[in-house]
Design a protein around this motif. Structure first.
Motif, PDB file in Angstrom:
ATOM      1  N   GLN A 134       0.824  -1.199   0.000  1.00  0.00           N
ATOM      2  CA  GLN A 134       0.000   0.000   0.000  1.00  0.00           C
ATOM      3  C   GLN A 134       0.862   1.254   0.000  1.00  0.00           C
ATOM      4  N   ARG A 135       1.888   1.237   0.810  1.00  0.00           N
ATOM      5  CA  ARG A 135       2.763   2.398   0.904  1.00  0.00           C
ATOM      6  C   ARG A 135       3.444   2.667  -0.431  1.00  0.00           C
ATOM      7  N   ALA A 136       3.958   1.617  -1.052  1.00  0.00           N
ATOM      8  CA  ALA A 136       4.642   1.779  -2.333  1.00  0.00           C
ATOM      9  C   ALA A 136       3.696   2.318  -3.400  1.00  0.00           C
ATOM     10  N   VAL A 137       2.504   1.757  -3.475  1.00  0.00           N
ATOM     11  CA  VAL A 137       1.532   2.190  -4.491  1.00  0.00           C
ATOM     12  C   VAL A 137       1.142   3.645  -4.283  1.00  0.00           C
ATOM     13  N   LEU A 138       0.849   4.016  -3.059  1.00  0.00           N
ATOM     14  CA  LEU A 138       0.429   5.385  -2.764  1.00  0.00           C
ATOM     15  C   LEU A 138       1.530   6.379  -3.121  1.00  0.00           C
ATOM     16  N   LEU A 139       2.750   6.088  -2.709  1.00  0.00           N
ATOM     17  CA  LEU A 139       3.849   7.006  -2.971  1.00  0.00           C
ATOM     18  C   LEU A 139       4.172   7.093  -4.459  1.00  0.00           C
ATOM     19  N   LEU A 140       4.259   5.958  -5.116  1.00  0.00           N
ATOM     20  CA  LEU A 140       4.628   5.964  -6.530  1.00  0.00           C
ATOM     21  C   LEU A 140       3.590   6.697  -7.376  1.00  0.00           C
ATOM     22  N   HIS A 141       2.301   6.492  -7.081  1.00  0.00           N
ATOM     23  CA  HIS A 141       1.260   7.129  -7.892  1.00  0.00           C
ATOM     24  C   HIS A 141       0.998   8.569  -7.468  1.00  0.00           C
ATOM     25  N   VAL A 162      -3.642  -2.938  -7.948  1.00  0.00           N
ATOM     26  CA  VAL A 162      -2.910  -1.735  -7.568  1.00  0.00           C
ATOM     27  C   VAL A 162      -3.872  -0.575  -7.333  1.00  0.00           C
ATOM     28  N   ARG A 163      -4.883  -0.455  -8.170  1.00  0.00           N
ATOM     29  CA  ARG A 163      -5.873   0.616  -7.995  1.00  0.00           C
ATOM     30  C   ARG A 163      -6.612   0.454  -6.660  1.00  0.00           C
ATOM     31  N   GLN A 164      -6.952  -0.764  -6.326  1.00  0.00           N
ATOM     32  CA  GLN A 164      -7.637  -1.022  -5.051  1.00  0.00           C
ATOM     33  C   GLN A 164      -6.726  -0.683  -3.871  1.00  0.00           C
ATOM     34  N   LEU A 165      -5.464  -1.063  -3.973  1.00  0.00           N
ATOM     35  CA  LEU A 165      -4.505  -0.743  -2.912  1.00  0.00           C
ATOM     36  C   LEU A 165      -4.387   0.767  -2.731  1.00  0.00           C
ATOM     37  N   ALA A 166      -4.359   1.484  -3.841  1.00  0.00           N
ATOM     38  CA  ALA A 166      -4.226   2.941  -3.778  1.00  0.00           C
ATOM     39  C   ALA A 166      -5.437   3.581  -3.118  1.00  0.00           C
ATOM     40  N   VAL A 167      -6.621   3.113  -3.467  1.00  0.00           N
ATOM     41  CA  VAL A 167      -7.852   3.676  -2.899  1.00  0.00           C
ATOM     42  C   VAL A 167      -7.880   3.466  -1.388  1.00  0.00           C
ATOM     43  N   ARG A 168      -7.553   2.261  -0.942  1.00  0.00           N
ATOM     44  CA  ARG A 168      -7.570   1.967   0.490  1.00  0.00           C
ATOM     45  C   ARG A 168      -6.523   2.786   1.236  1.00  0.00           C
ATOM     46  N   ALA A 169      -5.335   2.871   0.670  1.00  0.00           N
ATOM     47  CA  ALA A 169      -4.265   3.616   1.318  1.00  0.00           C
ATOM     48  C   ALA A 169      -4.609   5.100   1.389  1.00  0.00           C
ATOM     49  N   ARG A 170      -5.128   5.642   0.298  1.00  0.00           N
ATOM     50  CA  ARG A 170      -5.479   7.065   0.245  1.00  0.00           C
ATOM     51  C   ARG A 170      -6.589   7.383   1.230  1.00  0.00           C
ATOM     52  N   ARG A 171      -7.565   6.507   1.324  1.00  0.00           N
ATOM     53  CA  ARG A 171      -8.683   6.730   2.252  1.00  0.00           C
ATOM     54  C   ARG A 171      -8.174   6.739   3.692  1.00  0.00           C
ATOM     55  N   VAL A 173      -5.149   7.490   4.823  1.00  0.00           N
ATOM     56  CA  VAL A 173      -4.354   8.687   5.083  1.00  0.00           C
ATOM     57  C   VAL A 173      -5.253   9.910   5.206  1.00  0.00           C
ATOM     58  N   GLU A 174      -6.215  10.045   4.314  1.00  0.00           N
ATOM     59  CA  GLU A 174      -7.089  11.218   4.335  1.00  0.00           C
ATOM     60  C   GLU A 174      -7.993  11.225   5.559  1.00  0.00           C
ATOM     61  N   ASP A 175      -8.443  10.048   5.993  1.00  0.00           N
ATOM     62  CA  ASP A 175      -9.292   9.974   7.179  1.00  0.00           C
ATOM     63  C   ASP A 175      -8.525  10.368   8.436  1.00  0.00           C
ATOM     64  N   GLN A 176      -7.251  10.014   8.483  1.00  0.00           N
ATOM     65  CA  GLN A 176      -6.450  10.262   9.672  1.00  0.00           C
ATOM     66  C   GLN A 176      -5.787  11.632   9.678  1.00  0.00           C
ATOM     67  N   ARG A 177      -5.750  12.268   8.527  1.00  0.00           N
ATOM     68  CA  ARG A 177      -5.006  13.532   8.425  1.00  0.00           C
ATOM     69  C   ARG A 177      -5.807  14.574   7.654  1.00  0.00           C
ATOM     70  N   PRO A 178      -6.734  15.250   8.328  1.00  0.00           N
ATOM     71  CA  PRO A 178      -7.484  16.317   7.671  1.00  0.00           C
ATOM     72  C   PRO A 178      -6.532  17.384   7.148  1.00  0.00           C
ATOM     73  N   ARG A 179      -6.903  17.991   6.040  1.00  0.00           N
ATOM     74  CA  ARG A 179      -6.024  18.959   5.401  1.00  0.00           C
ATOM     75  C   ARG A 179      -6.515  20.384   5.652  1.00  0.00           C
ATOM     76  N   PHE A 180      -5.553  21.275   5.877  1.00  0.00           N
ATOM     77  CA  PHE A 180      -5.841  22.684   6.074  1.00  0.00           C
ATOM     78  C   PHE A 180      -4.914  23.488   5.173  1.00  0.00           C
ATOM     79  N   THR A 181      -5.397  24.604   4.705  1.00  0.00           N
ATOM     80  CA  THR A 181      -4.585  25.469   3.863  1.00  0.00           C
ATOM     81  C   THR A 181      -3.910  26.525   4.718  1.00  0.00           C
ATOM     82  N   THR A 182      -2.592  26.446   4.800  1.00  0.00           N
ATOM     83  CA  THR A 182      -1.812  27.405   5.564  1.00  0.00           C
ATOM     84  C   THR A 182      -0.576  27.759   4.758  1.00  0.00           C
ATOM     85  N   THR A 183      -0.292  29.037   4.607  1.00  0.00           N
ATOM     86  CA  THR A 183       0.873  29.457   3.830  1.00  0.00           C
ATOM     87  C   THR A 183       2.147  29.227   4.642  1.00  0.00           C
ATOM     88  N   PRO A 184       3.282  29.085   3.966  1.00  0.00           N
ATOM     89  CA  PRO A 184       4.553  28.934   4.688  1.00  0.00           C
ATOM     90  C   PRO A 184       4.811  30.097   5.634  1.00  0.00           C
TER      91      PRO A 184
END
Length: 323
Positions: A134-141, A162-171, A173-184
């Motif tokens: 899962q890690r390899a697929v997510l990072l490579l794609h 591979v597509r299934q692995l990517a979907v599961r891995a992405r879900r 990561v996104e569930d555990q890490r909400p995204r916020f927009t913050t400038t540097p």
């Protein structure tokens, strides 16, 4: 023997090609393993295999793709082995930090791994919960931009799988890490206020900068004083941080340098010119959601001379940071 363009490939050309491929290999290996030391071992072996292939006259249609394939497979094997070691690790495990603003010694890895969100310690910790595939697929794609067909060839699985692995891995990561927009600039300003409040012991100011569910993680690996387990909650984390800084301020020639750690705001702590700790902040919106403190000396040696935290504590009469 020929190069990518079909021209004769001599030894100097091969050396230049290998030098150009090294950042590719390190970028993949470090994100896969979260360890500079382990990544460097993988990179060395991967480039050796590329060299042997070229020496033998093998026609590499794309040396970059060949390198990515070899590196990924070696990293997956290393990750399976590393997981056994990490299960026995003393305390919480954190990735080996890299300084991505070019400060300090030993910065080749920082220059080779592009500064990006995919380098953050928060993400690398999350990746630990994924399977090697899962890690390899997510990072490579998602990070390196390989198509699913290319990823399938690299990891040795069917494209649909591979597509299934990517979907599961992405879900995950996104569930555990909400995204916020913050400038540097906003992140840098918040980090400056955070360290200023922690240094002066201003609990009210520090708590106002922390998310209500902020997490504090320390990685000493049993070789340096650290937390027995991670801490959560604004008040508890604020008190622990101010206690740490109060104790550290008693050390001779203690210096805090604000820097960029794995693409995020952070700081290095030096005593008498030797590195004692690296902190990375996970900033979400206008608050600090996570503080990750790496004090395991084995994880800092690639950044320069490392201090002996236990010896310093003995000099302080046994007072440990956080006590």
């Amino acid at each position: 023997m020929t190069d990518e363009k079909g021209s004769p490939a001599g030894a100097p050309d091969r050396e230049q090609l290998l030098a150009a491929l090294r950042p590719v290999a390190f970028g993949i290996a470090y994100r896969m393993l979260g360890s500079v030391t382990e990544a460097e071992d993988v990179v060395q072996e991967a480039l050796l295999r590329v060299h042997r292939a070229l020496e033998s006259g093998e026609q590499l249609e794309s040396p970059r793709a060949f390198t990515a394939t070899v590196t990924t497979r070696l990293a997956m094997d290393e990750l399976r082995s590393a997981r056994v070691r990490r299960e026995r690790y003393v305390g919480d495990w954190l990735p080996e930090p890299i300084l991505t603003d070019g400060q300090g010694a030993g910065q080749d890895p920082a220059r080779e791994a592009e500064t990006a969100d995919s380098l953050s310690m928060a993400l690398l910790v999350l990746l630990e919960s994924l399977s090697p595939e899962q890690r390899a697929v997510l990072l490579l794609h998602d990070v390196f931009g390989y198509g699913y067909g290319e990823v399938a060839a690299i990891v040795g699985k069917g494209e649909a799988n591979v597509r299934q692995l990517a979907v599961r891995a992405r879900r995950h990561v996104e569930d555990q890490r909400p995204r916020f927009t913050t400038t540097p600039e906003q992140q840098s300003e918040l980090a400056s206020r955070f360290f200023a409040a922690a240094r002066t012991g201003d609990l009210a100011a520090l708590e106002s900068l922390l998310a209500h569910d902020v997490e504090l993680v320390g990685d000493g690996g049993g070789k340096a004083p650290s937390l027995a387990r991670s801490q959560h909650g604004r008040s508890r984390v604020a008190h622990t941080l101010t206690n740490w800084l109060r104790a550290l301020s008693r050390l001779p020639e203690m210096e805090i340098r604000l820097t960029e750690v794995n693409g995020d705001p952070g700081a290095t702590f030096l005593v008498e010119g030797r590195l004692l700790a690296v902190w990375a902040l996970d900033i979400r919106g206008s608050q600090v959601a996570g503080v990750r403190a790496v004090v395991n000396p084995d994880k800092l040696v690639h950044l320069g001379p490392v201090g002996d935290a236990n010896a310093l504590i003995r000099r302080m009469g046994g007072v440990r940071p956080g006590s």
